[in-house]
Design an enzyme around this catalytic site. Sequence first.
Site, PDB file in Angstrom:
ATOM      1  N   PRO A  19      -1.271 -52.109  31.484  1.00 35.82           N
ATOM      2  CA  PRO A  19      -2.021 -53.375  31.512  1.00 35.82           C
ATOM      3  C   PRO A  19      -1.452 -54.328  30.480  1.00 35.82           C
ATOM      4  O   PRO A  19      -1.280 -53.959  29.318  1.00 35.82           O
ATOM      5  CB  PRO A  19      -3.445 -52.944  31.157  1.00 35.82           C
ATOM      6  CG  PRO A  19      -3.272 -51.682  30.360  1.00 35.82           C
ATOM      7  CD  PRO A  19      -2.055 -51.004  30.918  1.00 35.82           C
ATOM      8  N   ALA A  21      -1.962 -58.424  29.269  1.00 34.79           N
ATOM      9  CA  ALA A  21      -2.676 -59.686  29.439  1.00 34.79           C
ATOM     10  C   ALA A  21      -1.697 -60.801  29.797  1.00 34.79           C
ATOM     11  O   ALA A  21      -0.647 -60.942  29.168  1.00 34.79           O
ATOM     12  CB  ALA A  21      -3.431 -60.048  28.157  1.00 34.79           C
ATOM     13  N   GLN A  73      -8.972 -52.461  33.314  1.00 38.74           N
ATOM     14  CA  GLN A  73      -9.140 -52.248  31.882  1.00 38.74           C
ATOM     15  C   GLN A  73     -10.207 -53.169  31.321  1.00 38.74           C
ATOM     16  O   GLN A  73     -10.243 -54.365  31.642  1.00 38.74           O
ATOM     17  CB  GLN A  73      -7.837 -52.471  31.123  1.00 38.74           C
ATOM     18  CG  GLN A  73      -7.959 -52.106  29.648  1.00 38.74           C
ATOM     19  CD  GLN A  73      -6.677 -52.303  28.862  1.00 38.74           C
ATOM     20  OE1 GLN A  73      -6.373 -53.412  28.477  1.00 38.74           O
ATOM     21  NE2 GLN A  73      -5.954 -51.224  28.627  1.00 38.74           N
ATOM     22  N   CYS A 103      -4.443 -52.541  22.276  1.00 44.71           N
ATOM     23  CA  CYS A 103      -3.935 -53.891  22.054  1.00 44.71           C
ATOM     24  C   CYS A 103      -3.913 -54.223  20.564  1.00 44.71           C
ATOM     25  O   CYS A 103      -4.936 -54.110  19.879  1.00 44.71           O
ATOM     26  CB  CYS A 103      -4.789 -54.914  22.796  1.00 44.71           C
ATOM     27  SG  CYS A 103      -4.205 -56.611  22.593  1.00 44.71           S
ATOM     28  N   LYS A 142      -6.510 -46.223  26.893  1.00 44.76           N
ATOM     29  CA  LYS A 142      -5.211 -46.689  26.399  1.00 44.76           C
ATOM     30  C   LYS A 142      -5.335 -46.816  24.886  1.00 44.76           C
ATOM     31  O   LYS A 142      -6.223 -47.503  24.372  1.00 44.76           O
ATOM     32  CB  LYS A 142      -4.858 -48.046  27.017  1.00 44.76           C
ATOM     33  CG  LYS A 142      -3.525 -48.656  26.561  1.00 44.76           C
ATOM     34  CD  LYS A 142      -2.351 -47.954  27.193  1.00 44.76           C
ATOM     35  CE  LYS A 142      -1.061 -48.783  27.130  1.00 44.76           C
ATOM     36  NZ  LYS A 142      -0.577 -49.063  25.779  1.00 44.76           N
ATOM     37  N   ASN A 203       4.112 -44.040  26.374  1.00 40.63           N
ATOM     38  CA  ASN A 203       4.370 -45.469  26.502  1.00 40.63           C
ATOM     39  C   ASN A 203       5.046 -45.972  25.228  1.00 40.63           C
ATOM     40  O   ASN A 203       4.768 -45.482  24.141  1.00 40.63           O
ATOM     41  CB  ASN A 203       3.029 -46.188  26.750  1.00 40.63           C
ATOM     42  CG  ASN A 203       3.132 -47.700  26.741  1.00 40.63           C
ATOM     43  OD1 ASN A 203       2.415 -48.365  26.001  1.00 40.63           O
ATOM     44  ND2 ASN A 203       3.985 -48.251  27.550  1.00 40.63           N
ATOM     45  N   GLY A 204       5.934 -46.954  25.393  1.00 42.14           N
ATOM     46  CA  GLY A 204       6.563 -47.589  24.239  1.00 42.14           C
ATOM     47  C   GLY A 204       8.070 -47.538  24.279  1.00 42.14           C
ATOM     48  O   GLY A 204       8.647 -46.458  24.214  1.00 42.14           O
TER      49      GLY A 204
END
Length: 336
Positions: A19, A21, A73, A103, A142, A203-204
């Site tokens: 996700p 934004a 989300q 986030c 997340k 992730n990353g």
Amino acid sequence: MRMLRIGPYLLDNPVALAPMAGVTDLPFRKLCRDLGAGLVVSEMITSDASLWQSRKTQLRLVHADEAAPRSVQIAGSEPEQLAAAAQFNVAQGAQIIDINMGCPAKKVCRKAAGSALLRDEELVRDILQAVVSAVEVPVTLKMRTGWSPEQRNGVSIARIAEDSGIQALAVHGRTRSCSFNGEAEFDTIADICAAVDIPVFANGDIDSPQRARAVQEYTGAAGIMLGRAAQGRPWLPGQVAHYLEHGSIPADPDWNSQYAIISGHLHALHQFYGAYMGVRAARKHIGWYIQNLEHRADAGDFKRFFNSIEDAAAQLHALDQFFNRSEQQWNKELAA
């Protein structure tokens, strides 16, 4: 390739689109699914009910013709608000609720939401239990590896999540204080994978199929989640999924196929947002596509020109002209 299940949903493959934004709107999610992503997650939706009627949130609530499972989300810091937001989004068609504790944006963390929540493990527990109890659909989380490099409490948070009924985790390999600076680290993700029995997406900084396989093998993660690397490359999740299963990497789409993908995406943005907002939303997406074509001598000039266009039809015409002109130039260079 290991199959990955979230609640009743068996994913087509273990590669998810993160996700983001302002990025993972309905047109981009549908495109990435069509090109091979096993799961896509919506932009975060605030738990503040007073904002649910805003144009931005109303657009984020649209799931028309979106393939199952539809993962949405939510973000916030109050357990009761987040529980109500989860119920609201399920009523709007969400089939998985994902909670944002990853986030690092200042405007999110100033409200003690996003990754700022990782500092308060009791609040984390209260939020997760409230949301899981509020809905019948699977709830996922997340998160990051901790609050700061000195406070990598990711394993503790992951155990709280599993105990609270969370059915999958996505872990970004940085702490809250790292934002997106430096390199992602995967030791903590490996520790989390070893500590819990629920699926974990790593992730990353995963920007290629080879990197995805290396991270998965190192961490033992059940899945891979791609973020910024998919911007301008919506075919990347499908390439990663194919490599993880078959060991070979599909070529990038050829020139004509990329034009078809990009022009289709541009049409979809105009249709989804309307002419005025669609033109503006298109600038960043087309910019990412063109950024990946920087070997073309005219790519930078075209990007600047495209960003000055105020009309939807003119954007489509400019894109057509760029690809036709660049294809002719490309063919000339090949023949030389």
